[in-house]
Design an enzyme around this catalytic site. Structure first.
Site, PDB file in Angstrom:
ATOM      1  N   ARG A 180     -11.905  -5.416 -21.402  1.00  0.00           N
ATOM      2  CA  ARG A 180     -11.795  -3.774 -20.446  1.00  0.00           C
ATOM      3  C   ARG A 180     -12.634  -4.553 -19.109  1.00  0.00           C
ATOM      4  NH1 ARG A 180     -12.053  -0.583 -25.184  1.00  0.00           N
ATOM      5  NH2 ARG A 180      -9.781   0.223 -25.644  1.00  0.00           N
ATOM      6  N   LYS A 238      -8.880 -10.033   6.959  1.00  0.00           N
ATOM      7  CA  LYS A 238      -8.477  -9.241   5.689  1.00  0.00           C
ATOM      8  C   LYS A 238      -9.879  -8.690   4.810  1.00  0.00           C
ATOM      9  CE  LYS A 238      -6.278  -9.390   1.422  1.00  0.00           C
ATOM     10  NZ  LYS A 238      -5.792 -10.311   0.996  1.00  0.00           N
ATOM     11  N   HIS A 286       5.508 -19.798  -1.277  1.00  0.00           N
ATOM     12  CA  HIS A 286       5.041 -17.683  -1.031  1.00  0.00           C
ATOM     13  C   HIS A 286       4.921 -17.910   0.683  1.00  0.00           C
ATOM     14  CE1 HIS A 286       3.260 -13.811  -1.076  1.00  0.00           C
ATOM     15  NE2 HIS A 286       2.677 -14.443   0.038  1.00  0.00           N
ATOM     16  N   GLU A 310       0.305 -17.356   6.938  1.00  0.00           N
ATOM     17  CA  GLU A 310      -0.211 -15.698   5.946  1.00  0.00           C
ATOM     18  C   GLU A 310      -1.546 -15.551   7.169  1.00  0.00           C
ATOM     19  OE1 GLU A 310      -0.082 -13.510   3.974  1.00  0.00           O
ATOM     20  OE2 GLU A 310       1.051 -14.638   2.268  1.00  0.00           O
ATOM     21  N   ASN A 337       1.108  -7.300   4.416  1.00  0.00           N
ATOM     22  CA  ASN A 337       2.133  -7.351   3.987  1.00  0.00           C
ATOM     23  C   ASN A 337       2.798  -7.754   4.850  1.00  0.00           C
ATOM     24  OD1 ASN A 337       1.382  -7.612   1.051  1.00  0.00           O
ATOM     25  ND2 ASN A 337       1.445  -5.466   1.170  1.00  0.00           N
ATOM     26  N   ARG A 361      -3.628  -1.388   4.252  1.00  0.00           N
ATOM     27  CA  ARG A 361      -3.968  -2.547   3.356  1.00  0.00           C
ATOM     28  C   ARG A 361      -2.080  -3.505   4.069  1.00  0.00           C
ATOM     29  NH1 ARG A 361      -7.366  -4.388  -1.515  1.00  0.00           N
ATOM     30  NH2 ARG A 361      -6.282  -6.470  -1.512  1.00  0.00           N
ATOM     31  N   HIS A 400       9.572 -11.478  -0.335  1.00  0.00           N
ATOM     32  CA  HIS A 400       9.737 -11.315  -1.919  1.00  0.00           C
ATOM     33  C   HIS A 400      10.619 -11.636  -2.373  1.00  0.00           C
ATOM     34  CE1 HIS A 400       5.032  -9.466  -2.307  1.00  0.00           C
ATOM     35  NE2 HIS A 400       5.058 -11.183  -1.954  1.00  0.00           N
ATOM     36  N   HIS A 440       7.179  -9.486   4.043  1.00  0.00           N
ATOM     37  CA  HIS A 440       6.987  -9.847   2.723  1.00  0.00           C
ATOM     38  C   HIS A 440       7.609  -9.554   1.966  1.00  0.00           C
ATOM     39  CE1 HIS A 440       2.685 -11.779   3.696  1.00  0.00           C
ATOM     40  NE2 HIS A 440       2.021 -11.550   2.253  1.00  0.00           N
ATOM     41  N   LYS A 446      -6.771  -8.240  -4.993  1.00  0.00           N
ATOM     42  CA  LYS A 446      -5.254  -8.294  -5.832  1.00  0.00           C
ATOM     43  C   LYS A 446      -5.038  -8.762  -7.164  1.00  0.00           C
ATOM     44  CE  LYS A 446      -2.299  -5.374  -2.508  1.00  0.00           C
ATOM     45  NZ  LYS A 446      -1.112  -5.673  -1.665  1.00  0.00           N
ATOM     46  N   GLU A 483      -4.770   0.048  -1.102  1.00  0.00           N
ATOM     47  CA  GLU A 483      -3.568  -0.035   0.000  1.00  0.00           C
ATOM     48  C   GLU A 483      -2.816   2.013  -0.217  1.00  0.00           C
ATOM     49  OE1 GLU A 483      -0.655  -3.596  -0.440  1.00  0.00           O
ATOM     50  OE2 GLU A 483       0.677  -2.576  -0.453  1.00  0.00           O
TER      51      GLU A 483
HETATM   52  P1  NAD Z   1      -0.373 -22.205  -5.672  1.00  0.00           P
HETATM   53  O1  NAD Z   1      -2.015 -21.215  -6.095  1.00  0.00           O
HETATM   54  O2  NAD Z   1       1.292 -22.518  -6.474  1.00  0.00           O
HETATM   55  O3  NAD Z   1      -0.862 -23.633  -5.389  1.00  0.00           O
HETATM   56  C1  NAD Z   1       0.106 -24.253  -5.026  1.00  0.00           C
HETATM   57  C2  NAD Z   1       0.069 -25.596  -4.954  1.00  0.00           C
HETATM   58  O4  NAD Z   1      -1.049 -26.489  -4.995  1.00  0.00           O
HETATM   59  C3  NAD Z   1       0.175 -25.886  -7.062  1.00  0.00           C
HETATM   60  O5  NAD Z   1       0.842 -27.007  -7.414  1.00  0.00           O
HETATM   61  C4  NAD Z   1      -1.304 -26.060  -7.291  1.00  0.00           C
HETATM   62  O6  NAD Z   1      -2.002 -26.686  -8.211  1.00  0.00           O
HETATM   63  C5  NAD Z   1      -2.171 -27.071  -5.837  1.00  0.00           C
HETATM   64  N1  NAD Z   1      -3.212 -27.290  -5.639  1.00  0.00           N
HETATM   65  C6  NAD Z   1      -4.350 -26.002  -5.665  1.00  0.00           C
HETATM   66  N2  NAD Z   1      -5.067 -25.706  -4.921  1.00  0.00           N
HETATM   67  C7  NAD Z   1      -4.809 -27.699  -4.780  1.00  0.00           C
HETATM   68  C8  NAD Z   1      -6.225 -29.248  -3.600  1.00  0.00           C
HETATM   69  N3  NAD Z   1      -7.308 -28.437  -3.575  1.00  0.00           N
HETATM   70  N4  NAD Z   1      -5.360 -30.246  -4.191  1.00  0.00           N
HETATM   71  C9  NAD Z   1      -4.025 -30.459  -4.668  1.00  0.00           C
HETATM   72  N5  NAD Z   1      -3.534 -29.765  -4.744  1.00  0.00           N
HETATM   73  C10 NAD Z   1      -4.022 -28.144  -4.629  1.00  0.00           C
HETATM   74  O7  NAD Z   1       0.097 -21.640  -4.912  1.00  0.00           O
HETATM   75  P2  NAD Z   1      -0.769 -20.760  -3.352  1.00  0.00           P
HETATM   76  O8  NAD Z   1       0.086 -20.712  -2.306  1.00  0.00           O
HETATM   77  O9  NAD Z   1      -2.141 -20.723  -3.313  1.00  0.00           O
HETATM   78  O10 NAD Z   1      -0.380 -18.847  -3.914  1.00  0.00           O
HETATM   79  C11 NAD Z   1       0.331 -18.667  -4.071  1.00  0.00           C
HETATM   80  C12 NAD Z   1      -0.012 -17.614  -4.858  1.00  0.00           C
HETATM   81  O11 NAD Z   1      -0.767 -15.966  -4.456  1.00  0.00           O
HETATM   82  C13 NAD Z   1       1.857 -15.814  -5.036  1.00  0.00           C
HETATM   83  O12 NAD Z   1       2.031 -15.654  -6.695  1.00  0.00           O
HETATM   84  C14 NAD Z   1       1.338 -15.044  -4.323  1.00  0.00           C
HETATM   85  O13 NAD Z   1       1.997 -13.738  -4.849  1.00  0.00           O
HETATM   86  C15 NAD Z   1       0.351 -15.046  -4.590  1.00  0.00           C
HETATM   87  N6  NAD Z   1      -0.475 -13.906  -3.544  1.00  0.00           N
HETATM   88  C16 NAD Z   1      -1.158 -13.053  -3.623  1.00  0.00           C
HETATM   89  C17 NAD Z   1      -2.182 -13.084  -3.135  1.00  0.00           C
HETATM   90  C18 NAD Z   1      -3.897 -11.747  -2.984  1.00  0.00           C
HETATM   91  O14 NAD Z   1      -3.855 -10.910  -2.467  1.00  0.00           O
HETATM   92  N7  NAD Z   1      -3.765 -11.840  -4.106  1.00  0.00           N
HETATM   93  C19 NAD Z   1      -2.271 -12.913  -2.018  1.00  0.00           C
HETATM   94  C20 NAD Z   1      -1.789 -13.417  -0.785  1.00  0.00           C
HETATM   95  C21 NAD Z   1      -0.854 -14.132  -1.841  1.00  0.00           C
END
Ligand code: NAD
Length: 455
Positions: free
Chosen positions: A212, A318, A356, A276, A336, A332, A343, A339, A234, A328
Site C-alpha cells: 500500500r 511542470k 509517445h 513535450e 495534455n 493540469r 494517444h 495527447h 502520475k 488534474e
Molecule cells: P521509454 O521509457 O520507452 O524510453 C525510450 C527508449 O529509450 C527505451 O527503449 C529505453 O530503454 C531507452 N532508453 C532510456 N534511457 C536511455 C538512455 N539514457 N540511453 C539509451 N537508451 C535509453 O519512453 P519515454 O519516451 O521515455 O517515455 C514514454 C512513456 O512515458 C509513455 O509510456 C508515456 O505514456 C509516459 N509518459 C508519462 C507521463 C507522466 O506524467 N507520467 C508523461 C509523459 C509520458
C-alpha cells in the site's frame, strides 16, 4: 453544432495558489478556460531565495553549491545557450511544492557521481532498482554505486524488465512485485525507477501499490522522462483498450536528472522528448517557445547547456502546474495538449510503433488545426507549430493507417471524457494560451479528423 455544456471560465495568475484553489473547487466543470499571465508578470514564489544571476533563477542561501530555482516560470529568462547554466556535479534544483509531499528535482551533469544526493532520499536499508534490459547495462552499476558508496548498510536488489511501451502492462508489473516479495522487502524499502517514462510510470505504480505504498525515487534517463513523466506523480500502466488507464497519483521523494545519461539516447528518442518541451511553450510559456525556435538545432545537436536549460525550464513549468492542480481538476489537463489525438494514434497503430512524443507531435498539429478552424488562433501559430516540429524531426500528421473511425473509437475512452463529453486542450488567443474545454463546435473536430485521415 456547439455543445450546450456548462462552461467554467477562470483566469489563473501563475504563482497564485488561491486562484487555483478557487478554480479546482468548482464542481466538475465541463469546460475549464485558463488564461495565463505572461511569464514576466508572474509573482515570485514565497520560498524563493535571493537571486544571483537572473539567467539561473534563484539561488539557495542554505547551500551555495546548489542552485535552487523555485517553481516560477519567470525564474528563468531566455538564455544564451553558451551560458554556463550548469557546472559538472552541481545540481540546479526545482522544487515541486506539494506541502508535506514536496520534493526536489535535481538537474545537472555528473549527478550520479554525487551519492549524497540520492542517499539522503533513501528510506530504510533495502532498495529495489527497477530498470530495463537497455538501460541496465548502461547505468545500473553507476546507480548501485551511488546508492551504496559510503553506505555499506544498504542492500540493493534490481529487477530488469523487457524494454518497450508494449510491456507497460499488468504482466510486467507483476515481475516487480515478484522480485519485491521474493526479496522480502518490507514497508521501509525504497523503489528506484531507472529509465525512461515507461519504467518511471511502472515503477511508480508498483511503489504506490506494494504494501500500500513504499518510498520511491525517479532517475529518468530520456528527455521525455526528464522534462515530463518523472515529475508530478502520475504513474500507471496501459490497458489494451487505452493508454495509462490504470494507475495512481503517487509522488516520488526526489527526481534525480543526470543530463549525461542523454549521451546514449538514440536520436529518435531524443526528438520524441522535444515534443513535450514544445508543448510547454505552446500552452503557457511563449517566451520559452520563442527560445526553442531559435535553439532547436542546438537541442538536436545535444548542446549540453541548451539541453540543461530546456530540461530546467520544462521542469519549472511542470512543477508549477502540478503544485497548483496535483489531481488534474483543470489546469493540469492542459499538459495534455495533443495527447487525446496522440494517444489515439499510439493505441490505434499498436503500442510501441509510434513513440509517445511522435504521436503527441502529430496530435499537437491536429489540435492546432482544430483551434484554427474554430477561429481561436491565427494561421501564424499553426505554421509555427508545424515548423518547430519539422525542425525537431517530428511527424506533423498521423500515420496513413489511422482512420476517422479509429480516432473516434479510441478518443471515446480518453480519460478526459466527462459525462460522455470529450474535452480537449485547444489553443486559444496569442501564443502561449490554451483552453481545456468540451464546449466547441463538433464540426471543427470532424473537419480536422477528415483533413488528416484518408478514410
Ligand atoms: P521509454 O521509457 O520507452 O524510453 C525510450 C527508449 O529509450 C527505451 O527503449 C529505453 O530503454 C531507452 N532508453 C532510456 N534511457 C536511455 C538512455 N539514457 N540511453 C539509451 N537508451 C535509453 O519512453 P519515454 O519516451 O521515455 O517515455 C514514454 C512513456 O512515458 C509513455 O509510456 C508515456 O505514456 C509516459 N509518459 C508519462 C507521463 C507522466 O506524467 N507520467 C508523461 C509523459 C509520458
Amino acid at each position: 453544432m456547439a455543445s450546450s455544456a456548462p462552461t467554467t471560465h477562470f483566469s489563473l495568475p501563475l504563482g497564485s495558489k488561491q486562484a487555483a484553489t478557487t478554480s479546482s473547487s468548482t464542481a466538475t466543470p465541463k469546460s475549464t478556460h485558463l488564461s495565463f499571465a505572461p511569464p514576466h508578470a508572474l509573482s515570485s514564489h514565497p520560498r524563493t531565495h535571493f537571486r544571483l544571476n537572473p539567467k539561473w533563477g534563484s539561488v539557495s542561501t542554505a547551500c551555495p553549491a546548489v542552485r535552487r530555482s523555485m517553481i516560477c516560470a519567470s525564474s528563468s529568462q531566455v538564455m544564451d545557450p553558451s551560458a554556463p547554466i550548469i557546472e559538472p556535479g552541481v545540481p540546479a534544483i526545482v522544487d515541486v511544492d506539494l506541502g508535506n509531499r514536496s520534493y526536489p528535482i535535481y538537474i545537472g551533469s555528473g549527478l550520479l557521481q554525487k551519492p549524497e544526493l540520492l542517499q539522503r532520499h533513501v528510506h530504510g536499508k533495502r532498495v529495489l532498482v527497477v530498470t530495463n534490459e537497455t538501460v541496465a547495462p548502461l547505468y545500473l552499476d553507476k546507480v548501485i554505486d551511488a546508492l551504496t558508496k559510503g553506505n555499506p548498510n544498504v542492500s540493493v536488489e534490481s529487477v530488469i524488465l523487457p524494454d518497450g511501451e508494449q510491456y507497460k502492462n499488468m504482466d510486467t508489473l507483476m515481475k516487480v512485485f515478484d522480485k519485491a516479495i521474493e526479496s522480502r522487502l518490507d514497508r521501509r524499502c525504497t523503489f528506484v525507477a531507472l529509465g525512461g517514462g515507461v519504467i518511471g510510470d511502472m515503477c511508480g505504480f508498483a511503489a504506490a501499490a506494494f504494501l500500500r505504498g513504499v518510498n520511491f525515487i525517479q532517475i529518468p534517463t530520456t528527455v521525455m522522462a526528464q522534462v515530463d513523466s518523472s515529475v508530478g506523480g502520475k504513474t500507471g500502466i496501459n490497458h489494451r483498450l487505452g493508454k495509462n488507464l490504470i494507475g495512481a497519483f503517487y509522488q516520488p521523494q526526489c527526481v534525480l536528472i543526470d543530463t549525461d545519461t542523454l549521451s546514449t539516447l538514440p536520436e529518435r528518442e531524443l526528438a520524441s522528448g522535444f515534443g513535450e518541451v514544445i508543448k510547454y511553450g505552446l500552452i503557457r510559456d511563449a517566451e520559452f517557445f520563442e527560445w526553442q525556435e531559435k535553439n532547436m538545432q542546438a537541442l538536436m545537436a545535444r548542446d549540453p547547456n541548451a539541453l540543461a536549460y530546456a530540461i530546467k525550464r520544462s521542469c519549472e513549468n511542470k512543477a508549477e502546474v502540478v503544485s497548483l492542480d496535483e489531481k488534474e481538476s483543470g489546469l493540469r489537463a492542459t499538459l495534455n495538449l495533443g495527447h487525446t489525438f496522440g494517444h489515439a494514434i499510439e493505441t490505434g497503430v499498436g503500442y510501441g510503433q509510434w513513440l509517445h512524443g511522435e504521436a503527441v507531435a502529430a496530435g499537437t498539429v491536429m489540435a492546432a488545426d482544430m483551434s484554427y478552424r474554430l477561429g481561436w488562433i491565427d494561421d501564424s501559430i499553426v505554421r509555427r507549430v508545424r515548423d518547430i516540429l519539422i525542425q525537431a524531426k517530428l511527424p506533423i500528421a498521423p500515420p496513413e493507417t489511422m482512420t476517422v473511425d479509429i480516432f473516434k473509437n479510441v478518443m471515446a475512452v480518453d480519460k478526459k471524457v466527462a459525462d460522455g463529453l470529450l474535452r480537449l486542450i485547444l489553443l486559444k488567443g496569442p501564443l502561449g494560451n490554451c483552453v481545456f474545454t468540451g464546449d466547441y463546435d463538433r464540426k471543427a473536430l470532424d473537419d480536422t479528423l477528415n483533413a488528416f485521415c484518408k478514410s
